[in-house]
Design an enzyme around this catalytic site. Structure first.
Site, short mmCIF file in Angstrom:
data_model
loop_
_atom_site.label_atom_id
_atom_site.label_comp_id
_atom_site.label_asym_id
_atom_site.label_seq_id
_atom_site.Cartn_x
_atom_site.Cartn_y
_atom_site.Cartn_z
N HIS A 75 17.94 18.55 6.71
CA HIS A 75 17.65 19.73 5.89
C HIS A 75 17.46 20.95 6.79
O HIS A 75 16.66 20.91 7.72
CB HIS A 75 16.38 19.52 5.06
CG HIS A 75 16.62 18.74 3.82
ND1 HIS A 75 15.88 18.90 2.67
CD2 HIS A 75 17.54 17.79 3.53
CE1 HIS A 75 16.34 18.09 1.73
NE2 HIS A 75 17.34 17.38 2.23
N TYR A 203 8.43 23.87 -2.42
CA TYR A 203 6.96 23.96 -2.38
C TYR A 203 6.58 24.99 -3.43
O TYR A 203 7.03 26.14 -3.38
CB TYR A 203 6.48 24.41 -0.99
CG TYR A 203 6.60 23.32 0.06
CD1 TYR A 203 7.81 23.07 0.70
CD2 TYR A 203 5.49 22.54 0.41
CE1 TYR A 203 7.91 22.06 1.65
CE2 TYR A 203 5.59 21.54 1.37
CZ TYR A 203 6.81 21.30 1.99
OH TYR A 203 6.89 20.31 2.93
N PRO A 295 -1.20 16.73 3.62
CA PRO A 295 0.26 16.53 3.74
C PRO A 295 1.11 17.78 3.54
O PRO A 295 2.33 17.74 3.74
CB PRO A 295 0.57 15.50 2.64
CG PRO A 295 -0.59 15.53 1.71
CD PRO A 295 -1.77 16.00 2.48
N LYS A 299 3.10 16.88 8.43
CA LYS A 299 2.87 16.70 9.86
C LYS A 299 2.28 15.34 10.27
O LYS A 299 2.34 14.96 11.44
CB LYS A 299 1.92 17.79 10.39
CG LYS A 299 2.54 19.16 10.46
CD LYS A 299 3.45 19.29 11.66
CE LYS A 299 4.43 20.42 11.53
NZ LYS A 299 5.75 20.06 11.05
N TYR A 387 6.97 24.32 10.96
CA TYR A 387 7.46 23.30 10.04
C TYR A 387 8.45 22.34 10.73
O TYR A 387 8.38 21.13 10.54
CB TYR A 387 8.12 23.95 8.82
CG TYR A 387 8.38 22.97 7.69
CD1 TYR A 387 7.38 22.69 6.76
CD2 TYR A 387 9.60 22.32 7.57
CE1 TYR A 387 7.60 21.78 5.74
CE2 TYR A 387 9.83 21.40 6.54
CZ TYR A 387 8.82 21.14 5.64
OH TYR A 387 9.04 20.23 4.63
P1 RFL Z 1 -1.15 4.07 9.23
O1 RFL Z 1 0.22 4.27 8.63
O2 RFL Z 1 -2.32 4.26 8.36
O3 RFL Z 1 -1.18 2.61 9.87
C1 RFL Z 1 -2.37 2.03 10.34
C2 RFL Z 1 -2.24 0.53 10.27
O4 RFL Z 1 -3.42 -0.08 10.78
C3 RFL Z 1 -3.80 -1.15 9.92
N1 RFL Z 1 -5.25 -1.40 10.08
C4 RFL Z 1 -5.75 -2.42 10.82
N2 RFL Z 1 -5.15 -3.37 11.54
C5 RFL Z 1 -5.95 -4.27 12.19
N3 RFL Z 1 -7.29 -4.23 12.12
C6 RFL Z 1 -7.95 -3.29 11.41
N4 RFL Z 1 -9.27 -3.27 11.35
C7 RFL Z 1 -7.17 -2.32 10.73
N5 RFL Z 1 -7.45 -1.26 9.94
C8 RFL Z 1 -6.29 -0.72 9.56
C9 RFL Z 1 -3.41 -0.66 8.54
O5 RFL Z 1 -3.26 -1.73 7.62
C10 RFL Z 1 -2.08 0.03 8.84
O6 RFL Z 1 -0.99 -0.85 8.75
O7 RFL Z 1 -1.37 5.03 10.48
P2 RFL Z 1 -0.30 5.60 11.59
O8 RFL Z 1 0.56 4.49 12.11
O9 RFL Z 1 -1.11 6.41 12.51
O10 RFL Z 1 0.70 6.54 10.76
C11 RFL Z 1 0.27 7.75 10.18
C12 RFL Z 1 1.07 8.07 8.91
O11 RFL Z 1 1.07 6.92 8.09
C13 RFL Z 1 0.49 9.27 8.15
O12 RFL Z 1 0.07 10.27 9.04
C14 RFL Z 1 1.52 9.89 7.18
O13 RFL Z 1 1.86 9.00 6.15
C15 RFL Z 1 0.99 11.20 6.57
N6 RFL Z 1 1.90 11.80 5.59
C16 RFL Z 1 3.01 12.55 6.01
N7 RFL Z 1 3.29 12.69 7.31
C17 RFL Z 1 4.41 13.38 7.71
O14 RFL Z 1 4.65 13.51 8.93
N8 RFL Z 1 5.32 13.92 6.81
C18 RFL Z 1 5.10 13.80 5.47
O15 RFL Z 1 5.95 14.25 4.70
C19 RFL Z 1 3.90 13.13 5.02
N9 RFL Z 1 3.66 12.98 3.72
C20 RFL Z 1 1.65 11.66 4.23
C21 RFL Z 1 2.55 12.28 3.31
C22 RFL Z 1 0.54 10.93 3.77
C23 RFL Z 1 0.31 10.84 2.42
N10 RFL Z 1 -0.85 10.13 1.99
C24 RFL Z 1 -0.75 8.89 1.33
C25 RFL Z 1 -2.13 10.51 2.52
C26 RFL Z 1 2.34 12.16 1.94
C27 RFL Z 1 1.19 11.48 1.49
C28 RFL Z 1 0.95 11.44 0.00
C1 PHB Z 2 7.25 13.62 0.94
O1 PHB Z 2 8.47 13.61 0.68
O2 PHB Z 2 6.52 12.64 0.72
C2 PHB Z 2 6.64 14.86 1.47
C3 PHB Z 2 7.47 15.90 1.88
C4 PHB Z 2 6.90 17.07 2.39
C5 PHB Z 2 5.52 17.18 2.48
C6 PHB Z 2 4.70 16.13 2.10
C7 PHB Z 2 5.26 14.97 1.58
O3 PHB Z 2 4.98 18.34 2.95
#
Ligand code: RFL
Ligand code: PHB
Length: 404
Positions: A75, A203, A295, A299, A387
């Site tokens: 994109h 957005y 989110p 990032k 971004y």
């Molecule tokens: P994770 O993915 O939470 O993985 C951590 C893992 O550790 C396990 N765990 C344990 N394992 C052993 N012993 C324990 N005591 C443990 N406790 C926990 C868990 O089960 C899990 O498997 O962390 P990690 O790897 O640092 O990754 C981070 C990302 O997942 C997170 O930052 C993103 O999903 C955030 N996020 C977004 N990030 C982006 O860069 N671009 C996006 O578009 C974006 N959109 C989002 C998002 C997060 C969202 N939510 C759900 C908050 C959209 C949403 C809605």
């Molecule tokens: C997503 O597709 O889940 C998404 C995209 C952009 C954002 C947050 C979440 O800023």
């Protein structure tokens, strides 16, 4: 008790832990992953969708880009809808051709898990009672899996266990400082097998609150609505969700919106959170274990990737030529980038969401700021360069030169 000896014990099999494992494997460094959930659970968690170019490059370095190359959607711009009008921010034109890639975190996780399986690398899923010890001297991890108790003796522990993990919780109170901001609303997310409303993400800033139109592919859409923290997902039928989304969109998008049954629906709270430092002796925190961003700036996953770029580089440097420089500098380098992403995510959240107790004056100022940003090349450039991701340089075998 069974004893396992390895170089690096990685706690958590999210994107941070899996990516670190793959990069260490590529460099010939022995490691294991210990994860509390099942492999199926980890592979099906729906979260992020946007990858910065530097994250794509890192996945390339890890050798897991085959699916990403085929299915990732590049994109070069985003739309911002305010006052009922869409404004396109041309990310590529404003950042010397940089772009972002739409590719679900679920896919990144699956690709990394598959690569791990193919290479026959050790992961302990469904591990209980994971505990980390002695990380200022001779690190140890104990856990239970499939009825057996294990003790891991290792050189380093990588705490990639997310916000609720055990690693950060195990650090003595006097060695750690945390910074936090909790927002008074959440995001209600819906995934549906319907074509996206537009070619690019929208957005939406509206009087009814924020909304985001995102996607996973040409046939799968991801939509979000700002909702009060008190809302329950059970009270949001699909019909109610689509109706509210339409109410926040402009007439053209409303007309193009294709609705359908949701295949996932959840509410996520929004939070800004940073831990300082990110290294405690031989225990490193990486990804959500160390920091959380709301989110809005897309990032979180990308910051997890940049931590892992620095961490893998530091560990590879240590094992290849005995240098501890990367290890010593890990926390400082990560935090420099983390705080910039925190600032951007906070700013985007502030600018685009409706805050209940915002005064009329504050609201007007916010509208003026958005109008200025969208009407000025300098303003748009500020948004675009954050971004697409702030730059950092990756040299072979690590050694990063951080751009200031
Ligand atoms: P994770 O993915 O939470 O993985 C951590 C893992 O550790 C396990 N765990 C344990 N394992 C052993 N012993 C324990 N005591 C443990 N406790 C926990 C868990 O089960 C899990 O498997 O962390 P990690 O790897 O640092 O990754 C981070 C990302 O997942 C997170 O930052 C993103 O999903 C955030 N996020 C977004 N990030 C982006 O860069 N671009 C996006 O578009 C974006 N959109 C989002 C998002 C997060 C969202 N939510 C759900 C908050 C959209 C949403 C809605
Ligand atoms: C997503 O597709 O889940 C998404 C995209 C952009 C954002 C947050 C979440 O800023």
């Amino acid at each position: 008790m069974e004893i396992i000896k390895t170089n690096v014990a990685i706690i958590g099999s999210g994107p941070a832990g899996l990516l670190l494992g793959q990069l260490l494997y590529k460099a010939g460094i022995d490691h294991i992953i210990i994860e509390q959930r099942s492999a199926e659970y980890v592979a099906s968690r729906i979260r992020a969708g946007i990858l910065e170019q530097v994250s794509v490059d890192l996945l390339k370095q890890a050798g897991v880009v085959q699916n990403l190359n085929q299915k990732g959607l590049p994109h070069s711009g985003i739309e911002i809808l305010t006052n009922g009008q869409k404004h396109r921010v041309d990310l590529s034109a404003l950042t010397n051709g940089k772009q972002v890639t739409v590719y679900g975190q679920t896919e990144v996780t699956k690709d990394l898990m598959q690569a791990r399986e193919q290479a026959n690398l050790t992961s302990f899923y469904e591990s209980n009672n994971v505990q980390v010890f002695d990380f200022y001297e001779k690190p140890k991890v104990t856990f239970e899996s499939q009825g057996k108790t294990y003790q891991v003796e290792c050189d380093f522990i990588a705490g990639c266990d997310g916000y609720h993990g055990v690693c950060r919780a195990s650090i003595p109170q006097d060695k750690i400082k945390t910074f936090e901001k909790v927002y008074p609303f959440g995001w209600l997310g819906v995934l549906a097998d319907v074509p996206p409303v537009a070619d690019e993400l929208i957005y939406v800033q509206s009087e009814r609150g924020f909304a985001l139109c995102s996607m996973r592919s040409e046939t799968r859409s991801r939509y979000y609505l700002q909702v009060p923290l008190t809302d329950k997902v059970e009270n949001w039928s699909d019909e109610k969700f689509w109706e509210e989304l339409k109410n926040r969109l402009d007439p053209e998008s409303r007309e193009h919106l294709v609705t359908g049954a949701s295949i996932e629906k959840s509410i996520a709270p929004l939070r800004s959170f940073v831990t300082e430092p990110m290294r405690f002796g031989k225990l490193f925190l990486a990804g959500d274990a160390a920091h959380i961003v709301p989110p809005t700036g897309a990032k979180g996953l990308n910051l997890a990737a940049s931590d892992i770029a620095y961490l893998s580089s530091a560990l590879i440097e240590y094992y290849k030529n005995g240098s501890e420089q990367g290890i010593q500098e890990y926390s400082e380098k990560c935090l420099k980038r983390v705080w910039k992403a925190e600032r951007f995510s906070w700013w985007m959240t502030h600018l685009l969401h409706r805050f209940e107790n915002e005064s009329e004056f504050d609201h007007k100022i916010k509208q003026a700021e958005l109008s200025y940003i969208l009407g000025s090349i300098a303003g748009q450039t500020t948004l675009a360069e954050n971004y697409v991701g702030l730059p950092y340089e990756i040299k072979p075998f690590g050694n990063f030169k951080q751009a200031s």
